[in-house]
Design a protein around this motif. Structure first.
Motif, PDB file in Angstrom:
ATOM      1  N   GLU A  96       0.849  -1.234   0.044  1.00 28.31           N
ATOM      2  CA  GLU A  96      -0.046  -0.013   0.084  1.00 28.31           C
ATOM      3  C   GLU A  96       0.894   1.323  -0.095  1.00 28.31           C
ATOM      4  O   GLU A  96       0.531   2.247  -0.548  1.00 28.31           O
ATOM      5  CB  GLU A  96      -0.935  -0.249   1.150  1.00 28.31           C
ATOM      6  N   ARG A  97       2.001   1.350   0.722  1.00 31.92           N
ATOM      7  CA  ARG A  97       3.049   2.401   0.647  1.00 31.92           C
ATOM      8  C   ARG A  97       3.416   2.691  -0.694  1.00 31.92           C
ATOM      9  O   ARG A  97       3.632   3.750  -1.055  1.00 31.92           O
ATOM     10  CB  ARG A  97       4.002   2.142   1.875  1.00 31.92           C
ATOM     11  N   THR A  98       3.766   1.284  -1.292  1.00 33.01           N
ATOM     12  CA  THR A  98       4.317   1.689  -2.560  1.00 33.01           C
ATOM     13  C   THR A  98       3.381   2.096  -3.580  1.00 33.01           C
ATOM     14  O   THR A  98       3.784   3.270  -4.290  1.00 33.01           O
ATOM     15  CB  THR A  98       4.973   0.184  -3.086  1.00 33.01           C
ATOM     16  N   LEU A  99       2.213   1.963  -3.497  1.00 30.74           N
ATOM     17  CA  LEU A  99       1.134   2.245  -4.557  1.00 30.74           C
ATOM     18  C   LEU A  99       0.950   3.874  -4.079  1.00 30.74           C
ATOM     19  O   LEU A  99       0.587   4.462  -5.101  1.00 30.74           O
ATOM     20  CB  LEU A  99      -0.191   1.320  -4.286  1.00 30.74           C
ATOM     21  N   ALA A 100       0.721   3.994  -2.937  1.00 33.72           N
ATOM     22  CA  ALA A 100       0.629   5.602  -2.537  1.00 33.72           C
ATOM     23  C   ALA A 100       1.488   6.421  -3.069  1.00 33.72           C
ATOM     24  O   ALA A 100       1.191   7.506  -3.573  1.00 33.72           O
ATOM     25  CB  ALA A 100       0.664   5.747  -1.032  1.00 33.72           C
ATOM     26  N   ILE A 101       2.996   6.181  -2.874  1.00 34.03           N
ATOM     27  CA  ILE A 101       4.175   6.919  -3.459  1.00 34.03           C
ATOM     28  C   ILE A 101       3.931   6.743  -4.971  1.00 34.03           C
ATOM     29  O   ILE A 101       4.479   7.954  -5.422  1.00 34.03           O
ATOM     30  CB  ILE A 101       5.418   6.295  -3.186  1.00 34.03           C
ATOM     31  N   MET A 102       3.582   6.072  -5.728  1.00 34.52           N
ATOM     32  CA  MET A 102       3.361   5.917  -7.098  1.00 34.52           C
ATOM     33  C   MET A 102       2.462   7.220  -7.544  1.00 34.52           C
ATOM     34  O   MET A 102       2.499   7.806  -8.591  1.00 34.52           O
ATOM     35  CB  MET A 102       2.870   4.745  -7.579  1.00 34.52           C
ATOM     36  N   LYS A 103       1.429   7.270  -6.884  1.00 31.47           N
ATOM     37  CA  LYS A 103       0.314   8.431  -7.064  1.00 31.47           C
ATOM     38  C   LYS A 103       0.971   9.893  -6.775  1.00 31.47           C
ATOM     39  O   LYS A 103       0.126  11.001  -7.142  1.00 31.47           O
ATOM     40  CB  LYS A 103      -1.140   8.179  -6.212  1.00 31.47           C
ATOM     41  N   ASP A 104       2.068   9.892  -5.960  1.00 33.83           N
ATOM     42  CA  ASP A 104       2.405  11.214  -6.034  1.00 33.83           C
ATOM     43  C   ASP A 104       3.169  11.931  -7.136  1.00 33.83           C
ATOM     44  O   ASP A 104       4.060  11.292  -7.620  1.00 33.83           O
ATOM     45  CB  ASP A 104       3.608  11.328  -4.805  1.00 33.83           C
TER      46      ASP A 104
END
Length: 239
Positions: A96-104
């Motif tokens: 989830e942290r990986t996916l969240a950073i990708m959206k930045d």
């Protein structure tokens, strides 16, 4: 049929296409089988540029070729590479942290470093080769064929992501497009065979990494796949 081709050209390049190809109820997945063809188009334009630069100093020719390559594609896949690199390191193994950073939309130092290293390797490979070279066609061809192969074989993990509409393309059309990309690569000789092996190794490794971390692919990881494939093909060819 041609609408899918024009949609693929409009999405993967900065070449102008009629706006109406993106309208209507037809699924965007109709463009997926055309991705290798778009890679062939990009490669053809780069080959022509390489021919025009055949008398230029090698370093200058390589720099102009790489600049033209980036402009032609709008740095679309470089953006995915930067986001993926930032997320892979900053995500610290957490999905989830990986996916969240990708959206930045911002790029951190890891993403910038990844882009610089990939461009540097591409530049060095281009500077090591005579121009025009068949690799200018093979690299973008296999880079876009990798996208088609990824969407055929790997789950897409964002239901509302930019690539979600690409899922569900006809397996027959996509398989035919991939076979054509393989045949064209092999026809260039042993360099093409070596480039094809390099592309397959990159695909297998990156698909495994994405399945392990995310459970599948995202638009950003697909962009990274294209950049890594092109880099591997250029380096394998130059070596």
């Amino acid at each position: 049929m041609m609408r899918g081709l024009f949609a693929a050209i409009g999405f993967l390049t900065r070449l102008p296409v009629p706006a109406r190809v993106f309208d209507g109820a037809r699924s965007p997945s109709a463009q997926l089988a055309w991705y290798p063809a778009v890679g062939l188009l990009i490669g053809g334009l780069l080959w022509c540029l390489g021919w025009l630069l055949s008398g230029a100093p090698p370093l200058l020719a390589a720099a102009l070729l790489l600049a033209g390559w980036v402009v032609l594609t709008g740095a679309l896949h470089l953006d995915g590479l930067a986001d993926s690199a930032d997320a892979w390191v900053g995500g610290m193994g957490d999905r989830e942290r990986t996916l969240a950073i990708m959206k930045d939309p911002r790029s951190g130092p890891i993403g910038v470093t990844a882009v610089v290293l990939v461009l540097l390797l591409k530049f060095a490979a281009l500077a090591s080769l005579p121009h025009p070279s068949a690799v200018l066609v093979v690299a973008p061809l296999l880079g876009r064929a990798a996208l088609t192969f990824a969407f055929m074989t790997t789950p897409y993990v964002r239901s509302a992501g930019i690539g979600s509409g690409l899922v569900g393309e006809s397996p027959l059309a996509c398989t035919a497009a991939l076979l054509l990309a393989v045949v064209l690569s092999v026809l260039t000789g042993w360099h093409g065979v070596r480039a094809l092996v390099a592309a397959l190794l990159v695909f297998a490794w990156w698909r495994w990494a994405c399945r392990r971390r995310l459970g599948g692919m995202t638009g950003d990881t697909c962009g990274a796949l294209t950049e890594l494939t092109e880099m591997a093909v250029l380096v394998a060819w130059a070596l």
